[in-house]
Motif scaffolding. Structure first.
Motif, PDB file in Angstrom:
ATOM      1  N   ASP A 187       0.862  -1.177   0.000  1.00  0.00           N
ATOM      2  CA  ASP A 187       0.000   0.000   0.000  1.00  0.00           C
ATOM      3  C   ASP A 187       0.905   1.235   0.000  1.00  0.00           C
ATOM      4  O   ASP A 187       2.135   1.126   0.110  1.00  0.00           O
ATOM      5  CB  ASP A 187      -0.981  -0.004   1.182  1.00  0.00           C
ATOM      6  CG  ASP A 187      -0.319   0.065   2.550  1.00  0.00           C
ATOM      7  OD1 ASP A 187       0.878   0.416   2.632  1.00  0.00           O
ATOM      8  OD2 ASP A 187      -0.992  -0.242   3.550  1.00  0.00           O
TER       9      ASP A 187
ATOM     10  N   ASN B 241       1.329  -2.331   4.728  1.00  0.00           N
ATOM     11  CA  ASN B 241       0.716  -3.601   4.357  1.00  0.00           C
ATOM     12  C   ASN B 241       1.130  -4.012   2.956  1.00  0.00           C
ATOM     13  O   ASN B 241       1.476  -3.168   2.114  1.00  0.00           O
ATOM     14  CB  ASN B 241      -0.814  -3.501   4.407  1.00  0.00           C
ATOM     15  CG  ASN B 241      -1.335  -3.168   5.789  1.00  0.00           C
ATOM     16  OD1 ASN B 241      -1.275  -3.979   6.708  1.00  0.00           O
ATOM     17  ND2 ASN B 241      -1.848  -1.948   5.939  1.00  0.00           N
TER      18      ASN B 241
ATOM     19  N   TYR C  91      -0.219  -6.722  -0.318  1.00  0.00           N
ATOM     20  CA  TYR C  91      -1.364  -7.459  -0.845  1.00  0.00           C
ATOM     21  C   TYR C  91      -0.839  -8.551  -1.774  1.00  0.00           C
ATOM     22  O   TYR C  91       0.048  -8.327  -2.599  1.00  0.00           O
ATOM     23  CB  TYR C  91      -2.315  -6.529  -1.589  1.00  0.00           C
ATOM     24  CG  TYR C  91      -3.009  -5.542  -0.671  1.00  0.00           C
ATOM     25  CD1 TYR C  91      -4.227  -5.867  -0.067  1.00  0.00           C
ATOM     26  CD2 TYR C  91      -2.436  -4.303  -0.387  1.00  0.00           C
ATOM     27  CE1 TYR C  91      -4.852  -4.983   0.792  1.00  0.00           C
ATOM     28  CE2 TYR C  91      -3.056  -3.411   0.470  1.00  0.00           C
ATOM     29  CZ  TYR C  91      -4.261  -3.755   1.063  1.00  0.00           C
ATOM     30  OH  TYR C  91      -4.882  -2.881   1.925  1.00  0.00           O
TER      31      TYR C  91
ATOM     32  N   LEU D  36      -7.584 -12.931  -1.955  1.00  0.00           N
ATOM     33  CA  LEU D  36      -6.730 -11.762  -1.830  1.00  0.00           C
ATOM     34  C   LEU D  36      -6.466 -11.530  -0.349  1.00  0.00           C
ATOM     35  O   LEU D  36      -7.399 -11.433   0.461  1.00  0.00           O
ATOM     36  CB  LEU D  36      -7.397 -10.524  -2.439  1.00  0.00           C
ATOM     37  CG  LEU D  36      -6.611  -9.215  -2.304  1.00  0.00           C
ATOM     38  CD1 LEU D  36      -5.314  -9.280  -3.103  1.00  0.00           C
ATOM     39  CD2 LEU D  36      -7.459  -8.025  -2.748  1.00  0.00           C
TER      40      LEU D  36
ATOM     41  N   ARG E 146      -4.449  -9.317   2.784  1.00  0.00           N
ATOM     42  CA  ARG E 146      -3.704  -8.160   3.255  1.00  0.00           C
ATOM     43  C   ARG E 146      -2.765  -8.656   4.348  1.00  0.00           C
ATOM     44  O   ARG E 146      -3.199  -9.269   5.326  1.00  0.00           O
ATOM     45  CB  ARG E 146      -4.644  -7.088   3.807  1.00  0.00           C
ATOM     46  CG  ARG E 146      -3.891  -5.857   4.326  1.00  0.00           C
ATOM     47  CD  ARG E 146      -4.814  -4.695   4.641  1.00  0.00           C
ATOM     48  NE  ARG E 146      -5.784  -5.014   5.676  1.00  0.00           N
ATOM     49  CZ  ARG E 146      -7.109  -4.851   5.530  1.00  0.00           C
ATOM     50  NH1 ARG E 146      -7.605  -4.385   4.411  1.00  0.00           N
ATOM     51  NH2 ARG E 146      -7.920  -5.158   6.523  1.00  0.00           N
TER      52      ARG E 146
ATOM     53  N   LEU F 219      -9.265 -11.178   2.556  1.00  0.00           N
ATOM     54  CA  LEU F 219     -10.375 -10.282   2.287  1.00  0.00           C
ATOM     55  C   LEU F 219     -11.575 -11.084   1.809  1.00  0.00           C
ATOM     56  O   LEU F 219     -11.469 -12.249   1.425  1.00  0.00           O
ATOM     57  CB  LEU F 219      -9.953  -9.222   1.278  1.00  0.00           C
ATOM     58  CG  LEU F 219      -8.709  -8.412   1.688  1.00  0.00           C
ATOM     59  CD1 LEU F 219      -8.483  -7.246   0.732  1.00  0.00           C
ATOM     60  CD2 LEU F 219      -8.821  -7.899   3.116  1.00  0.00           C
TER      61      LEU F 219
ATOM     62  N   ILE G 185      -4.254  -9.011  -9.900  1.00  0.00           N
ATOM     63  CA  ILE G 185      -4.624  -7.685  -9.417  1.00  0.00           C
ATOM     64  C   ILE G 185      -4.355  -6.662 -10.517  1.00  0.00           C
ATOM     65  O   ILE G 185      -3.259  -6.641 -11.095  1.00  0.00           O
ATOM     66  CB  ILE G 185      -3.806  -7.321  -8.161  1.00  0.00           C
ATOM     67  CG1 ILE G 185      -3.990  -8.391  -7.080  1.00  0.00           C
ATOM     68  CG2 ILE G 185      -4.195  -5.951  -7.633  1.00  0.00           C
ATOM     69  CD1 ILE G 185      -3.038  -8.229  -5.896  1.00  0.00           C
TER      70      ILE G 185
ATOM     71  N   ILE H 206      -0.328  -1.241  -4.920  1.00  0.00           N
ATOM     72  CA  ILE H 206      -1.607  -1.672  -5.457  1.00  0.00           C
ATOM     73  C   ILE H 206      -2.386  -0.471  -5.976  1.00  0.00           C
ATOM     74  O   ILE H 206      -2.374   0.606  -5.388  1.00  0.00           O
ATOM     75  CB  ILE H 206      -2.408  -2.452  -4.392  1.00  0.00           C
ATOM     76  CG1 ILE H 206      -3.595  -3.178  -5.026  1.00  0.00           C
ATOM     77  CG2 ILE H 206      -2.843  -1.540  -3.242  1.00  0.00           C
ATOM     78  CD1 ILE H 206      -4.227  -4.222  -4.102  1.00  0.00           C
TER      79      ILE H 206
ATOM     80  N   THR I  91      -5.816   1.578  -7.080  1.00  0.00           N
ATOM     81  CA  THR I  91      -7.238   1.687  -6.759  1.00  0.00           C
ATOM     82  C   THR I  91      -7.876   2.718  -7.671  1.00  0.00           C
ATOM     83  O   THR I  91      -7.219   3.658  -8.138  1.00  0.00           O
ATOM     84  CB  THR I  91      -7.468   2.097  -5.292  1.00  0.00           C
ATOM     85  OG1 THR I  91      -6.931   3.412  -5.086  1.00  0.00           O
ATOM     86  CG2 THR I  91      -6.813   1.118  -4.338  1.00  0.00           C
TER      87      THR I  91
ATOM     88  N   LEU J 219     -10.522  -2.059   0.000  1.00  0.00           N
ATOM     89  CA  LEU J 219      -9.357  -2.353   0.821  1.00  0.00           C
ATOM     90  C   LEU J 219      -9.517  -1.860   2.249  1.00  0.00           C
ATOM     91  O   LEU J 219      -8.841  -2.351   3.160  1.00  0.00           O
ATOM     92  CB  LEU J 219      -8.106  -1.736   0.188  1.00  0.00           C
ATOM     93  CG  LEU J 219      -7.752  -2.237  -1.216  1.00  0.00           C
ATOM     94  CD1 LEU J 219      -6.457  -1.594  -1.692  1.00  0.00           C
ATOM     95  CD2 LEU J 219      -7.626  -3.760  -1.253  1.00  0.00           C
TER      96      LEU J 219
ATOM     97  N   GLY K 194     -12.439  -4.570   3.458  1.00  0.00           N
ATOM     98  CA  GLY K 194     -12.203  -5.964   3.092  1.00  0.00           C
ATOM     99  C   GLY K 194     -13.354  -6.591   2.338  1.00  0.00           C
ATOM    100  O   GLY K 194     -13.263  -7.740   1.898  1.00  0.00           O
TER     101      GLY K 194
END
Length: 785
Positions: free
Chosen positions: A386, A391, A393, A400, A402, A413, A424, A433, A435, A460, A463
């Protein structure tokens, strides 16, 4: 309506094999309404070999790339042309074009996401591949062998012209080894040939000319170059020509020695960071003051496991190993932390544990994130951080996760059990990651029934996940998935039973429900002319109570209850039912396009074939025949017209089958690499059997009976099925020669075709055509004898 328009022109024996009753009226029976409408206008006739050999595909290991503004998508297309192998190397051409992804001529192209305009990079007579956008989107770096040697070229958006970076020769191998740009839009990180080394010299390192070369007669460019050796106990005079000595081993790894360098596109300066190394994957650190890369170190003793060193080059100019001898799959499964202090990698490969490991860039200390203690993360994907670095992923066991970078605690998740996460959506090479709105990630997934693919939207923060949309298609993987910051678009590669791969796009920005997928490319419109076979899942329950599935491809316009000839594609350890929506069951390669068979009246079965350690031969027979029985019992297959095919390890499976059952009328083997005497094969590749695909779980001294029981050679006297072998000269002909010799000695019908210049898979157009023509005739001859 007839079975197909070309039936009346086929050889009498082929007509007999296809249907005992002659021509049969058919009607649409299995196709959903939407597909039925599409098929109505298609011509129902055999898919011509010329068409099957002229299809284009997408290089699935060369990343698709949306431009920073989202207006263009770059991709690498594998055309229907083939390139000429170097006489000394099976991994590069004489121009330096790499053959890791096949010998098709590659073409880097750009497609406008709004207008559909397409721009081809490089000339039609050259290969171009691996396009990579500069951060501002004004330039595009790609590889091309235009001019006779592989180079790094830069295309400029404003002029729409390309120029070559002077003085260096590009030396990538896999498609994912693209140019990595620095944020200044000037510096480019890539693999090049060592100084004062020519392509010919690099190709020759460790390579040996196959000793079979003198066997082949000179032929025209459009003719197959093949040596045929055949024995038929029923013929008055067996056809025979010496198959020659075995091909020499390939020296591919030595030919892949490179320098890793930074090229300054403004000053044309070249800075070499690594010299004379087998560099695999590489990336700038987040602050771009350091560079990390992996180097192939070798293999772990008595295994098929590759080992890599992870190296960091620091601003002061020194390079040092931060992780030595780590187990990775391709050497690309690692990523920088946002602060540049740590590199995370996922162990993978044949015996890699699927663990996430954090390696300190400062002192090389390593810490394994234990997670929940049993989750195996997918070793083909790099863990993604992240933005804070708190964290990571990663995908593991279809979910998936975390993972807390400090404690190692892993949280799965909320992925519904009906779906398995696959990849992903994140821009290639980005270590964090992506988003669409600051908290929603997009994941491709496959339904647990194997029939559907879709996108999951994962929050995220909470979850929670939801299925954004789903369809009866097959999506590409890690390198054929890209996301765009400017537009929120996600581009991906998709295909189905009737259509080969194309690039599609969806919009996700600010949407609770994404846009419907929109097709960006159309690479194979010629297929739209022909009615093609469609596939379905069949299920069966064995005597042991285990339910297995199989993907069954049926002829176009199949009528329920009509029994047709069946060809079984056998591959131990693979769940073939997962290919139910794959074009022709096996994808785009013409040598494996089962639509060629389906449009000629055959059904093709790709069964689930799970195997246990030490019992591969009996397990292949048990699982494959369970699905074959289901195809017969459910009224699809004619029990008197069943054949089997196997490629590579699948050829071992096919041999195992015909030593245990007499139900197959023909067996066709290609890419034979497993010797039917496992004692002999063990000594050639100990790790393959102890801790690899060979699956014996020990040495020949520890598991003597396993090796004997799983060696088809000792049961060759039971074979009554005629055998056809198609083998590439560079794939090692000694095993195929041994099979021929044994079956000839036993008076069995056997034909061995050795193709000049070919490797593990037949790829040259004339050779592929020749083997398809012989394959079709062999099926007919064997069924009528």
């Amino acid at each position: 309506m007839q079975l197909h328009a070309g039936t009346s022109t086929l050889r009498p024996r082929l007509r007999a094999f296809l249907t005992k009753a002659g021509r049969v009226a058919v009607q649409m029976a299995l196709t959903p309404a939407i597909l039925a409408a599409q098929q109505t206008a298609r011509v129902r006739e055999p898919l011509p070999l010329d068409v099957a050999l002229s299809l284009h595909s997408i290089n699935l290991r060369s990343p698709i790339a949306l431009s920073p503004d989202g207006q263009w998508v770059a991709l690498t297309v594998a055309t229907d042309e083939t390139v000429t192998r170097d006489t000394l190397s099976s991994v590069y051409t004489a121009t330096g074009f790499p053959l890791a992804d096949g010998i098709s001529r590659m073409q880097a192209t750009l497609t406008n996401t709004s207008t559909g305009e397409t721009i081809r990079l490089g000339t039609a007579s050259s290969s171009s591949w691996g396009a990579s956008w500069s951060p501002d989107g004004r330039q595009l770096a790609f590889y091309s062998d235009e001019g006779g040697t592989a180079g790094i070229w830069v295309w400029t958006m404003t002029t729409r012209r390309s120029t070559r970076f002077p003085g260096v020769i590009a030396r990538p191998f896999f498609g994912f080894e693209t140019v990595r740009w620095a944020s200044d839009g000037r510096r480019m990180l890539c693999k090049i040939l060592p100084e004062r080394t020519t392509i010919a010299e690099a190709n020759a390192k460790g390579a040996t000319i196959p000793q079979t070369t003198s066997l082949f007669k000179k032929v025209a460019a459009d003719q197959a170059s093949v040596v045929v050796r055949a024995f038929d106990p029923g013929a008055t005079a067996p056809i025979s020509a010496s198959a020659g000595a075995p091909a020499a081993p390939d020296g591919g790894s030595k030919a892949a020695i490179v320098d890793l360098a930074i090229l300054d596109n403004a000053t044309k300066q070249v800075t070499r960071l690594a010299r004379g190394a087998t560099v695999q994957s590489y990336a700038f650190s987040p602050d771009e003051k350091s560079v990390a890369w992996t180097v192939v170190r070798g293999s772990e003793p008595n295994t098929q496991q590759s080992l890599f060193d992870l190296i960091v080059h620091e601003p002061a100019g020194a390079s040092r190993i931060v992780a030595a001898g780590v187990r990775l799959a391709y050497g690309a499964e690692w990523s920088w932390s946002p602060d540049g202090r740590t590199i995370a990698y996922t162990t993978g490969g044949q015996i890699g544990g699927g663990e996430i490991v954090l390696a300190s860039v400062r002192d090389g200390s390593a810490r394994t994130l234990k997670g929940d203690g049993h989750t195996r993360f997918t070793g083909e994907n790099a863990p993604l951080w992240d933005a804070t670095g708190a964290n990571l992923y990663a995908i593991g066991e279809g979910k998936l996760f975390r993972v807390d970078a400090s404690s190692g605690a892993a949280l799965a998740l909320d992925i519904t059990p009906a779906w398995r996460a696959r990849a992903i959506a994140t821009p290639f090479g980005k270590p964090t990651i992506w988003t669409s709105d600051g908290h929603t990630a997009w994941i491709t997934a496959r339904a647990s029934d194997g029939a559907r693919s879709g996108f999951l939207a994962v929050d995220l923060a909470t979850g929670a996940s939801r299925v954004a949309f789903q369809e009866n298609r097959v999506y590409g993987g890690l390198y054929t998935l890209d996301a765009n910051d400017a537009t929120g678009a996600v581009a991906f590669v998709s295909a189905d039973q009737l259509h080969l791969q194309d690039v599609w796009i969806i919009g996700t920005r600010g949407k609770t429900q994404p846009d419907a997928p929109r097709q960006l490319t159309r690479l194979n419109d010629a297929l739209d002319h022909y009615a093609l076979g469609e596939s379905k899942i069949i299920e069966s329950r064995g005597a042991d109570g285990v339910t297995l599935k199989g993907a069954l491809l049926l002829p176009p316009g199949y009528q329920a209850g009509r029994r047709v000839p069946l060809v079984v594609y056998a591959y131990g350890g693979v769940m073939g039912s997962a290919n139910v929506n794959t074009f022709g069951l096996l994808g785009d390669a013409p040598q494996f396009d089962m639509q060629i068979l389906a449009t000629r009246g055959y059904a093709v079965l790709y069964p689930d074939a799970p195997v246990r350690t030490g019992s591969t031969a009996t397990d292949i027979a048990r699982t494959v025949m369970q699905s074959v029985d289901a195809a017969v019992d459910q009224g699809y297959a004619d029990p008197d017209r069943i054949a089997v095919m196997g490629q590579s390890y699948g050829s071992y499976g096919a041999l195992s089958l015909i030593t245990q059952t007499k139900r197959f009328k023909a067996a066709i083997l290609t890419g034979v690499v497993v010797h039917p005497d496992l004692f002999v094969d063990y000594l050639r590749s100990t790790g393959y059997y102890e801790h690899g695909q060979g699956n014996m779980g020990g040495t020949i001294w520890e598991q003597r009976s396993r090796y004997y029981d799983n060696s088809p050679l000792f049961s060759f006297d039971r074979i009554e099925t005629p055998v056809l072998i198609g083998q590439g000269e560079r794939d090692g002909s000694e095993i195929a020669t041994d099979i021929f010799t044994a079956l000839q000695r036993l008076g069995k019908k056997i034909e061995f075709r050795l193709y000049q210049g070919e490797g593990h898979i037949l790829r040259q157009r004339a050779n592929v055509r020749d083997f398809w023509e012989r394959r079709l005739a062999f099926l007919a001859e064997s069924s009528a004898s």
